[in-house]
Design an enzyme around this catalytic site. Sequence first.
Site, short mmCIF file in Angstrom:
data_model
loop_
_atom_site.label_atom_id
_atom_site.label_comp_id
_atom_site.label_asym_id
_atom_site.label_seq_id
_atom_site.Cartn_x
_atom_site.Cartn_y
_atom_site.Cartn_z
N HIS A 118 45.00 45.10 47.38
CA HIS A 118 45.76 45.49 48.58
C HIS A 118 45.78 44.35 49.59
O HIS A 118 46.81 44.06 50.19
CB HIS A 118 45.11 46.71 49.26
CG HIS A 118 45.15 47.99 48.48
ND1 HIS A 118 44.00 48.71 48.19
CD2 HIS A 118 46.17 48.70 47.94
CE1 HIS A 118 44.32 49.81 47.51
NE2 HIS A 118 45.63 49.83 47.34
N ARG B 264 51.84 45.52 39.82
CA ARG B 264 50.90 44.90 38.89
C ARG B 264 51.44 44.92 37.46
O ARG B 264 51.30 43.98 36.72
CB ARG B 264 49.56 45.65 38.90
CG ARG B 264 48.76 45.50 40.15
CD ARG B 264 47.76 46.61 40.30
NE ARG B 264 48.41 47.88 40.53
CZ ARG B 264 47.79 49.01 40.83
NH1 ARG B 264 46.48 49.03 40.88
NH2 ARG B 264 48.47 50.11 41.06
#
Length: 151
Positions: free
Chosen positions: A17, A90
């Site tokens: 993050h 991702r």
Amino acid sequence: MKIALYPGSFDPITKGHISIINKAVPLFDILYIGIGENNTKKHLFPLEKRINWIKKIFENNPKVKVITYKNLTVDLCREIDAKYIVRGLRTYSDFEYEKKLAYNNQTLNHNIETVFFIPDLKYINISSTIVRDIYMHGGDISFFVPELLIN
Ligand code: ADP
């Protein structure tokens, strides 16, 4: 003013993050980190802790602000005047899921663009779910989260 919202659970905030936030910040005047409270997910870390961790990590960056919300992400965007939603990618499965979310948000609010960032490569396999699992089994989470969360 370019205002963006990075919504998520941040249960807990990870280096993945943080990598996304660091990449997004230079592009905007304000980046709100929005901790959603109303989804069906069960949280491990209390909301207060999740808020305080993020505040502390970015205490020297006045562009980063933490906010919690219970309504729809697009409605929060209206309230804070954010025209951009920041999300991280991702994997292919992230992309499929995030694409749906982005189109649905666009349907609900035409003034919003979702902007995607990929993390630094070393953080691409980090997920809060895995961190929670390691933590609950007493494992070492120091590679995955900032030091602040360990102490
Ligand atoms: P949510 O409950 O909305 O999935 P998360 O806190 O799990 O909330 O994730 C918020 C956003 O951060 C999502 O877009 C997710 O894909 C992204 N993200 C989470 N971990 C990483 C990581 N390691 N690298 C890049 N993006 C990530």
